[in-house]
Design an enzyme around this catalytic site. Sequence first.
Site, PDB file in Angstrom:
ATOM      1  CE1 TYR A  73      33.141  -6.039  25.669  1.00 45.50           C
ATOM      2  CE2 TYR A  73      33.069  -4.841  23.756  1.00 45.50           C
ATOM      3  CZ  TYR A  73      32.523  -5.365  24.748  1.00 45.50           C
ATOM      4  OH  TYR A  73      31.372  -5.092  25.392  1.00 45.50           O
ATOM      5  CG  PHE A 125      10.860 -25.265  23.189  1.00 46.99           C
ATOM      6  CD1 PHE A 125      11.007 -26.334  23.478  1.00 46.99           C
ATOM      7  CD2 PHE A 125      12.057 -24.279  23.566  1.00 46.99           C
ATOM      8  CE1 PHE A 125      11.846 -26.839  24.463  1.00 46.99           C
ATOM      9  CE2 PHE A 125      12.634 -24.591  24.675  1.00 46.99           C
ATOM     10  CZ  PHE A 125      12.645 -25.914  25.107  1.00 46.99           C
ATOM     11  CB  THR A 126       9.188 -23.998  27.536  1.00 46.67           C
ATOM     12  OG1 THR A 126      10.583 -24.174  27.243  1.00 46.67           O
ATOM     13  CG2 THR A 126       8.335 -25.093  27.882  1.00 46.67           C
ATOM     14  CG  ASP A 216      14.114 -23.710  17.446  1.00 47.46           C
ATOM     15  OD1 ASP A 216      15.068 -24.192  17.416  1.00 47.46           O
ATOM     16  OD2 ASP A 216      13.377 -23.736  18.639  1.00 47.46           O
ATOM     17  CE  LYS A 259      18.541 -27.572  23.321  1.00 47.12           C
ATOM     18  NZ  LYS A 259      18.771 -26.108  23.965  1.00 47.12           N
ATOM     19  NE  ARG A 383       9.700 -30.161  28.638  1.00 46.20           N
ATOM     20  CZ  ARG A 383      10.404 -29.152  28.727  1.00 46.20           C
ATOM     21  NH1 ARG A 383      11.422 -28.989  27.759  1.00 46.20           N
ATOM     22  NH2 ARG A 383      10.357 -28.163  29.861  1.00 46.20           N
ATOM     23  CG  PHE A 450       9.273 -26.258  32.941  1.00 40.86           C
ATOM     24  CD1 PHE A 450       8.685 -25.340  32.259  1.00 40.86           C
ATOM     25  CD2 PHE A 450      10.674 -26.579  32.675  1.00 40.86           C
ATOM     26  CE1 PHE A 450       9.498 -24.586  31.413  1.00 40.86           C
ATOM     27  CE2 PHE A 450      11.521 -25.949  31.634  1.00 40.86           C
ATOM     28  CZ  PHE A 450      10.655 -24.797  30.975  1.00 40.86           C
TER      29      PHE A 450
HETATM   30  N1  F0G Z   1      14.300 -24.401  20.874  1.00 38.18           N
HETATM   31  C1  F0G Z   1      14.062 -25.569  21.207  1.00 38.18           C
HETATM   32  C2  F0G Z   1      13.419 -26.557  20.275  1.00 38.18           C
HETATM   33  C3  F0G Z   1      14.883 -26.027  22.187  1.00 38.18           C
HETATM   34  O1  F0G Z   1      14.841 -27.513  22.742  1.00 38.18           O
HETATM   35  C4  F0G Z   1      15.450 -25.205  23.232  1.00 38.18           C
HETATM   36  C5  F0G Z   1      16.143 -25.645  24.306  1.00 38.18           C
HETATM   37  C6  F0G Z   1      15.738 -24.025  22.921  1.00 38.18           C
HETATM   38  C7  F0G Z   1      14.979 -23.451  21.850  1.00 38.18           C
HETATM   39  C8  F0G Z   1      16.265 -22.876  23.846  1.00 38.18           C
HETATM   40  O2  F0G Z   1      17.607 -22.846  23.738  1.00 38.18           O
HETATM   41  O3  F0G Z   1      18.313 -23.475  25.887  1.00 38.18           O
HETATM   42  O4  F0G Z   1      19.894 -22.977  24.488  1.00 38.18           O
HETATM   43  O5  F0G Z   1      18.114 -21.385  25.482  1.00 38.18           O
HETATM   44  N2  F0G Z   1      15.791 -26.922  25.166  1.00 38.18           N
HETATM   45  C9  F0G Z   1      16.267 -27.447  26.107  1.00 38.18           C
HETATM   46  C10 F0G Z   1      15.955 -28.701  26.397  1.00 38.18           C
HETATM   47  C11 F0G Z   1      16.425 -26.624  27.390  1.00 38.18           C
HETATM   48  O6  F0G Z   1      16.126 -29.347  27.520  1.00 38.18           O
HETATM   49  O7  F0G Z   1      14.975 -29.051  25.491  1.00 38.18           O
HETATM   50  P1  F0G Z   1      18.611 -22.727  24.923  1.00 38.18           P
END
Ligand code: F0G
Length: 458
Positions: A73, A125-126, A216, A259, A383, A450
């Site tokens: 832990y 980014f979303t 990021d 990624k 997108r 989305f």
């Molecule tokens: N920043 C970027 C540029 C991303 O592309 C993503 C995730 C995140 C942050 C968030 O990271 O998913 O580990 O919580 N992108 C995925 C995509 C979901 O399909 O582009 P996460």
Amino acid sequence: MAPHSWAEPWKIKVVEPIRLTSRSTREQAIREAGYNTFLLRSDDVYIDLLTDSGTNAMSDRQWAGMMMGDEAYAGSRNFYHLAETVDRYYGFPQCIPTHQGRGAEHLLSRLLIHPGDHVPGNMYFTTTRLHQELAGGTFHDIIIDDAHDPSSLHPFKGNVDLTKLDRLVKAVGASRIPYLSIAATVNMAGGQPISLQNLQEIRYYADTHHLRIMLDATRAVENAWFIQQREPGQGERPVAEILRDLCRLADGATMSGKKDSLVNIGGWLGLRDPDLAEQARNLVVVYEGLHTYGGLAGRDMEAMAIGIEESVEDDHIRARVGQVEYLGNRLIAANIPVVLPIGGHAVFLDAATMLPHIPRFAFPAQALAASLYVESGVRAMERGSVSAGRDAETGKDRIPALELVRLTIPRRVYTQAHMDVTAEAVEQVMSNRDGVRGLEFEYEPQYLRFFQARFRPI
Ligand code: F0G
């Protein structure tokens, strides 16, 4: 004569069968999924280009690392390995593990953003923007105009326009800007890189105005590759060295290891300031888990530590980005409108140009992704304005300049033959494009719509 072609620096040890279903099965599947590729079952997909997130194939070394998981832990040895590796390659001495990237975004936004603050960034980014908004901030896009033009050949479409930044700082005051939110590469612009020179200029500006820069770093290794390939004076330097330079210019970073880092789950928040890190460690125990695992198993941290090392090897990144470029070039040769230059993790189809008969309010990119699936079993992702969501203040649909479908390439998963089949599938849709119909919402979720929205044809 020296060979011109390169090949992947690996061979395949394990395979996972995939199958192509019949067209009528796919028609039924997409109908049941409300014309949203996120709601398809993966078993009904042939070639899955939904995302490069968590879809990586791990190496034999990473799988061996999984067996070395220390599932204590507190104080797992894999945490220390991860923290040392993040420090060595990204240069952040303080590492707070999180379950994935948005976990780190959540912590950072909660720590630094206060209601009424403003957060400038090189396109949104979303998940990043949503966490900034939930903390009470307003996001401002300060990316260069070229980023919004799919045909611009600017080599660094992820660059910040310093005039836009300065205008915002003058309008709201530096004290209302907790940090500059800088992505490398910029996902929503088409996987486009930021140049080292631009980031140096941003750093200079930030220093003179006492502003923080938060990177990021999700696809920063891919960004470093583009710097090596395109930026004057960088051609002879290893990607690992360029990555360190990028990170040195930032005060901290959020990371989705799913990624670049070649794993299926994991992330971290990297910081320099020990006091800020202390506060982050106070928060991580509330939302993620103890500060030495942050929502991850010990084995996951081990796989990510090994994945980071593999990800910065020039041979790896050449093949990774090279495969994306291969698909892009096939589509360009077939006169398919795609975002140029080809990005690091995906090829983005310009859906608005491909389907000119579908108005923007009828979501051409969503319709294109659905019809590509029906045609071929290839799964892609919208997108465009569905992803952009509604304006936090007016509640109106945001209509971004780019209305795209993303063909995202998982790392070390598919072969060039899969890319060929994908290119042919897009050509097929293009030749039948008149039959593609627009869509309207049947169900619209409140957050990140989305992912779970359902549609019906108009
Ligand atoms: N920043 C970027 C540029 C991303 O592309 C993503 C995730 C995140 C942050 C968030 O990271 O998913 O580990 O919580 N992108 C995925 C995509 C979901 O399909 O582009 P996460």
